[in-house]
Design a protein around this motif. Structure first.
Motif, PDB file in Angstrom:
ATOM      1  N   GLU A   1      53.353   1.449  49.671  1.00  0.00           N
ATOM      2  CA  GLU A   1      52.588   2.171  50.691  1.00  0.00           C
ATOM      3  C   GLU A   1      51.162   2.433  50.221  1.00  0.00           C
TER       4      GLU A   1
ATOM      5  N   GLN B   1      57.859   1.186  58.582  1.00  0.00           N
ATOM      6  CA  GLN B   1      58.754   0.768  57.500  1.00  0.00           C
ATOM      7  C   GLN B   1      59.985   0.067  58.061  1.00  0.00           C
TER       8      GLN B   1
ATOM      9  N   GLN C   1      54.444   5.741  59.604  1.00  0.00           N
ATOM     10  CA  GLN C   1      55.570   5.685  58.665  1.00  0.00           C
ATOM     11  C   GLN C   1      56.739   4.896  59.223  1.00  0.00           C
TER      12      GLN C   1
ATOM     13  N   LYS D   1      49.529   2.597  55.742  1.00  0.00           N
ATOM     14  CA  LYS D   1      49.973   3.703  56.582  1.00  0.00           C
ATOM     15  C   LYS D   1      48.813   4.390  57.297  1.00  0.00           C
TER      16      LYS D   1
END
Length: 248
Positions: free
Chosen positions: A201, A69, A66, A87
């Motif tokens: 995502e 990002q 994560q 992810k």
């Protein structure tokens, strides 16, 4: 022309890397992470192509946890238009990365994929070449200069003998080298704007790619400590030491 730029989250190049006590890998706890320097150069080159009116859209893609990002947001602040995060908390090897990028390329249909020639964490220099093979696209590696030439792309690349220029039909894959450009710093207004840009995502399973590792890390060790130098009395002794250094 749409440009796809893969970016990787790695330990910042200014950080002294520490090996875990059990030698299973590198200690990432409380360590500053940043974008792979070669990927920064890729993003910068894509932005310059857009500023020159050659590129129309820049899409960045990252494969990682994560926190990746943040890496995508950095690229967006530099001038990219949107991002894709695949992810996963698993370690993804170069072949699996290339397979995932190939799936993204099939979806996004870019005219150009700009890839950093290598990542500074595992030092692999394979992903761009593997991606070109999977897509069956022409490739230009170790790019020193990238120019649009009509409907094609002219890439000047660094080779052992100097510089070599190749002409690639689009779509193509180009891996960038250090001397291609000097990446810009993202301004504060652009950093704020980047927070509003979209990031899509997805999971690796969405692309039907098996990312199971093919390699087993036996152990990770720190490089040996350099031995201390010695002082010599005069130039003659220095010359003698240099002459016999290879024989010691």
């Amino acid at each position: 022309m749409k440009v796809l730029v893969p970016v990787k989250r790695v330990i910042d190049y200014n950080v002294k890397v520490r090996v875990k006590p059990d030698q299973t890998g590198v200690d990432l706890a409380n360590v500053k992470m940043s974008m792979n320097p070669f990927d920064e150069i890729s993003v910068e080159e894509a932005v310059r192509l857009k500023e020159a009116g050659v590129a129309t859209e820049i899409v960045v893609v990252s494969i990682g946890p994560q926190q990746a990002q943040e890496t995508i947001r950095t690229a967006l602040a530099m001038g990219a238009d949107r991002g894709i995060l695949i992810k996963t908390d698993a370690t993804v090897e170069p072949l699996a990365v290339a397979k995932l990028l190939a799936k993204v390329a099939e979806e996004e249909k870019p005219d150009l994929v700009l890839v950093g020639k290598q990542a500074i964490d595992d030092d692999s220099n394979q992903t761009g070449q593997m991606l070109a093979a999977l897509l069956d696209w022409p490739q230009g590696t170790f790019a020193f200069k990238v120019e649009k030439d009509g409907d094609a792309l002219k890439v000047t690349r660094e080779v052992d003998g100097g510089l070599q220029t190749v002409k690639l039909a689009l779509p193509a894959v180009v891996t960038v080298d250090l001397r291609l450009n000097e990446p810009r710093y993202a301004s504060l207004p652009n950093i704020m704007k980047a927070k509003k840009k979209p990031i899509d995502e997805k999971a690796p399973d969405a692309y039907g790619v098996d990312i199971s590792p093919r390699l087993t890390v036996v152990k990770v060790t720190e490089p040996p400590t350099r031995s201390a130098g010695i002082k010599v009395e005069d130039v003659a002794t220095l010359v003698s030491k240099l002459k016999t250094a290879g024989a010691v």
